[in-house]
Structures are given as C-alpha cells and as structure tokens.
Motif scaffolding. Structure first.
Motif, PDB file in Angstrom:
ATOM      1  N   GLU A 206       0.799  -1.084   0.093  1.00  0.00           N
ATOM      2  CA  GLU A 206      -0.095  -0.075   0.065  1.00  0.00           C
ATOM      3  C   GLU A 206       0.867   1.197  -0.038  1.00  0.00           C
ATOM      4  O   GLU A 206       0.769   2.426  -0.713  1.00  0.00           O
ATOM      5  N   ARG A 207       2.039   1.236   0.833  1.00  0.00           N
ATOM      6  CA  ARG A 207       2.815   2.462   0.766  1.00  0.00           C
ATOM      7  C   ARG A 207       3.623   2.444  -0.508  1.00  0.00           C
ATOM      8  O   ARG A 207       3.777   3.596  -0.945  1.00  0.00           O
ATOM      9  N   HIS A 210       1.489   3.880  -2.968  1.00  0.00           N
ATOM     10  CA  HIS A 210       1.023   5.523  -2.790  1.00  0.00           C
ATOM     11  C   HIS A 210       2.392   6.020  -3.271  1.00  0.00           C
ATOM     12  O   HIS A 210       2.229   7.339  -3.883  1.00  0.00           O
ATOM     13  N   THR A 211       3.410   5.643  -2.924  1.00  0.00           N
ATOM     14  CA  THR A 211       4.718   6.424  -3.370  1.00  0.00           C
ATOM     15  C   THR A 211       4.982   6.305  -4.720  1.00  0.00           C
ATOM     16  O   THR A 211       5.238   7.643  -5.336  1.00  0.00           O
ATOM     17  N   LEU A 214       2.755   9.185  -6.256  1.00  0.00           N
ATOM     18  CA  LEU A 214       3.222  10.373  -6.127  1.00  0.00           C
ATOM     19  C   LEU A 214       4.057  11.126  -6.872  1.00  0.00           C
ATOM     20  O   LEU A 214       3.971  12.348  -7.288  1.00  0.00           O
TER      21      LEU A 214
END
Length: 239
Positions: A206-207, A210-211, A214
C-alpha cells in the motif's frame, strides 16, 4: 481467484487483489506489448515468468525497494571507489546490457529474460521508457543494469557484473545521476539478501503504490536520459 487477461484490452485487476501465496501473483496471460507493460508499471505490476510458463503478472506485498538516500555503501566499496578505473554511462548500450543480464542469469540459475522479454524491453527503450546504466573498463562492458522509469520511480529489472563491484557501481551511478531529476524510489520488486545488503527495505504494498503514485506524473528531466557518460569521480566523492 487468478485473473485471466484479455489479449485485446490492456486492463489489470487492482494489485491489492494479488494472491498471498505465491506472494503477489495477480494475473496470467495477455502479452508484452509496450502499451500493456506501461499500464502494468504505472499500477505497480510487473511480468515475471519462466520460459515454459504463460505470462505471469505480479505485485508482491511487501515490496523490495531502495530509498535513494539510504543506498548502503560498505567501507570496502568506498575504498574500491577511490582507486578503481571504471567509467559509467547511461543508455549507451541497452541491448548489450539486457543480453548480459540474460546470459549471467542463465549461467547461475536459469533465466526469465527470454528473447520475447528482451524484445519487449528493447521496444520500451526505443520509446524512451526503459533505460540502462553501463559500467566500463576501457572499451569493455563489465557491469550494468536496466529497468523502466515511471515518473520519479526507477523499476529495476536486472543487473550483471563481469568485474569486482561493477553491478554495485552501476546502482550507485543510477542513484547519483537521477537524483538531480528528483528520483524518489528504486523498485527492486522482490526482497533478497543481496539487495538488503545494499540498503533495500521491505515496503508494504500500500505504501509502495502510494509512493509510486506521488511521482508518476512528474517525468524525469529528459536531458538526464540521453546517452551520455556519468562521471564516476563524483560517485566516489559523494558516498
């Protein structure tokens, strides 16, 4: 349930629906067209399969990644960098790098870099999406890596070496050269002991997604990606 991809539409299921075992297996089928590959990488998905298998698509949890500023340089590598006579470049020998990666993996453990994969990533390179870092000793190619650039994330595919520390220096050259363009993350796909020794960490999917998101709409400065030499001296001075 494992998704079966259409041969006509470049659609993928949500990577969060990937199987827990084998870790990250998301879908099967489709093709390795540039359009499908780019769609996959923008969603945090990559192909990985043996020659006897159908095309398999993955998004593992956790993800092996290197944060550029956390790339680990051992004391012995620091000493080596101060005295080595290697030269580095970007995008000067992409076909040779991917072939060398395939050859080295075939010698060690059997390769997943088939002729079909080589052709697909060479197409991405010609379109400006896949890139290589080369390490030279004189005119001899002694190391390198290649991967796909998605905004500010470099998705590494494979590396090779024919001389001491050459693949590690390729990774350093990648980091140093692309930091000027805002490099946010180096995606190593799957965690491994070797990558962990270089500073790789396990990032929850999930991280990672997200990264990736971005930086996906922040393209790297194209001037950094034209074929050119990379000054190895500043690598040694900056680690």
């Amino acid at each position: 349930m494992l998704a079966q991809l259409s041969s006509h539409q470049h659609l993928f299921p949500d990577p969060r629906t990937a199987l827990p075992e084998p870790n990250g297996l998301l879908a099967v089928g489709g093709d390795l067209s540039p359009q499908r590959l780019l769609k996959a990488y923008h969603q945090g998905i990559f192909p990985w399969f043996s020659p006897e298998d159908p095309i398999l698509w993955w998004s593992p949890d956790p993800r092996g990644v290197i944060m550029p500023h956390q790339l680990h340089v051992s004391r012995s590598l620091r000493k080596f960098l101060r005295r080595c006579n290697y030269q580095c470049s970007i995008n000067k020998a992409f076909p040779e790098v991917i072939q060398a990666c395939a050859d080295q993996r075939a010698e060690l453990e059997g390769t997943w870099i088939t002729g079909e994969m080589e052709h697909a990533y060479t197409q991405l390179h010609e379109m400006g999406h896949a890139h290589s870092i080369e390490v030279w000793q004189g005119d001899r190619l002694i190391g390198g890596l290649y991967g796909v650039l998605v905004g500010q994330t470099f998705c590494g595919e494979s590396m090779f070496h024919r001389a001491d520390n050459a693949s590690k220096i390729a990774l350093l050259a990648l980091r140093e050269h692309l930091l000027a363009g805002g490099l946010r993350l180096i995606d190593c796909q799957l965690p491994s002991l070797h990558l962990n020794s270089l500073g790789a960490i396990e990032m929850p999917r999930e991280r990672f997604l997200h990264t990736l998101a971005l930086g996906v709409d922040r393209p790297m400065d194209p001037n950094l990606l034209v074929p050119q030499a990379i000054d190895c001296a500043f690598i040694g001075n900056s680690v």
